[in-house]
Write a protein that holds these residues in place. Sequence first.
Motif, PDB file in Angstrom:
ATOM      1  N   ALA A  33       0.841  -1.208   0.000  1.00  0.00           N
ATOM      2  CA  ALA A  33       0.000   0.000   0.000  1.00  0.00           C
ATOM      3  C   ALA A  33       0.870   1.249   0.000  1.00  0.00           C
ATOM      4  CB  ALA A  33      -0.921  -0.009   1.215  1.00  0.00           C
TER       5      ALA A  33
ATOM      6  N   GLU B 116       0.838   4.185  -2.779  1.00  0.00           N
ATOM      7  CA  GLU B 116       0.690   5.590  -2.407  1.00  0.00           C
ATOM      8  C   GLU B 116       1.847   6.417  -2.976  1.00  0.00           C
ATOM      9  OE1 GLU B 116      -1.678   7.182  -0.895  1.00  0.00           O
ATOM     10  OE2 GLU B 116      -2.940   5.542  -0.137  1.00  0.00           O
TER      11      GLU B 116
ATOM     12  N   SER C 206      -4.203   3.422  -9.843  1.00  0.00           N
ATOM     13  CA  SER C 206      -3.630   3.195  -8.512  1.00  0.00           C
ATOM     14  C   SER C 206      -4.444   3.857  -7.413  1.00  0.00           C
ATOM     15  CB  SER C 206      -2.189   3.708  -8.476  1.00  0.00           C
ATOM     16  OG  SER C 206      -1.377   2.982  -9.361  1.00  0.00           O
TER      17      SER C 206
ATOM     18  N   ALA D 101      -5.958   1.913  -4.229  1.00  0.00           N
ATOM     19  CA  ALA D 101      -5.508   2.319  -2.893  1.00  0.00           C
ATOM     20  C   ALA D 101      -6.669   2.404  -1.915  1.00  0.00           C
ATOM     21  CB  ALA D 101      -4.785   3.659  -2.982  1.00  0.00           C
TER      22      ALA D 101
END
Length: 462
Positions: free
Chosen positions: A172, A176, A424, A428
């Motif tokens: 994660a 990010e 993404s 996320a």
Amino acid sequence: MIPQDSIVALATPSGAGAIAVIRISGEDAITIGDSVFRSIKNKDLTTQKTHTLHLGHIMDDSKTLDEVLVSIFKGPNSYTGENTIEISCHGSTYIQQQIIQLLLRKGCRMADPGEFTLRAFLNGKLDLSQAEAVADLISSDNEASHQIAMQQMRGGFSNEIAKLREELLNFASLIELELDFAEEDVEFADRTQFHELLNRIEFVLKRLIDSFAVGNVIKNGIPVAIVGEPNVGKSTLLNALLNEERAIVSEIAGTTRDTIEDELVIGGIGFRFIDTAGIRETEDVVESIGIRKTFEKIEQAQVVVFLFDSSEFKVSGLKLKVELEKIKNQFPLKPLVIIGNKADKLEENEIGNLKSEIPEILLISAKEKLGVEDLKNQLLSFVNTGALRNNETIVTNTRHYDSLLKALDEIQKVKFGLETSLSSDLMALDIKEALYQFGMITGQVTNDELLGNIFANFCIGK
């Protein structure tokens, strides 16, 4: 915020006994304890080492309440992570109340249900799933439920979840990071490794979710409904299983007009046996209500034991088969044990005929307690205890089960996003939700309402 005041409660069951233990925990616990304790060797409790025992008397000014042993546990090396003392006094309820009231006057307050364990959680001595396992351990009443609670209290379940959460958290972070460099169109997270991780997490989550079916019945006991026509020996069988006269036995048909329940531990697994009213056509209003309840109990049962009088098979064999088919059709997924009772009255040729007509039949004599052990072994075979023998993690907590289902749903969304090249930033969001559900299990994500609901079910003193 972690409370700083000192709490007191009786840590042993209420009522008279040989010994009672009164627990105090908090920043001033040892100081408060010292103010009411007079050591036989004039020791000052505040200067003593942790994990030591001291003999003396509890004093209310000049009045001696009892001769006691005081155990000292200095934080953070205590159950709660705080300064803790335990006073082992004589088990008189009068003495217990006098000491507790004295400690309340000296600055303690009565502990809320589960507050000692809550403080252990807040002070990082154990996570939330381990704290909940403490309550399960206290309430365990058979070997299997005890083993599961011990495994979870040692951190088996939470360690497995924490490892998955950490690995997912690492990916994660990389996702990010990609968002921070969106304009450069770079990938920091290896998609192949990420896909392998998601597959592994999905596999573990499914295994844990599947274990709940076993864990729930082990924790709460496996309900077994004993059904059949009146006067075939259902109550006699219940008495033989329990080895006591629990149900009324009579030659009069329809004696059992309501369900009778009791529990028995077989091979470390708890079973709840339900002796139901006999199934037959009747105009008796009270008996009809009992028969209706019988079908309700079959609905609730995990296993159905169908009992009939094997000595009457020649006369009622056709009717028996119709009843069996009715139960099989109405409850096709429930394990069904077909038992021919009063087998001690049968000739060899009758036994052979019965076994050819109903190959899965188990012949017993409840009155003579013949074949009862075979029935117990067959019931035990329905329980998947392989996970227990292999020391695998088994989920027994409904809250954990709910969070695992939600986490699995989010992981599958992330997998779908990865396979369809989802952006993404959207992936996320799903990863964050999965991490949130993992955190809900171990207590890394909590709120006051959740903690209140969990610890309200604990006994006071734990």
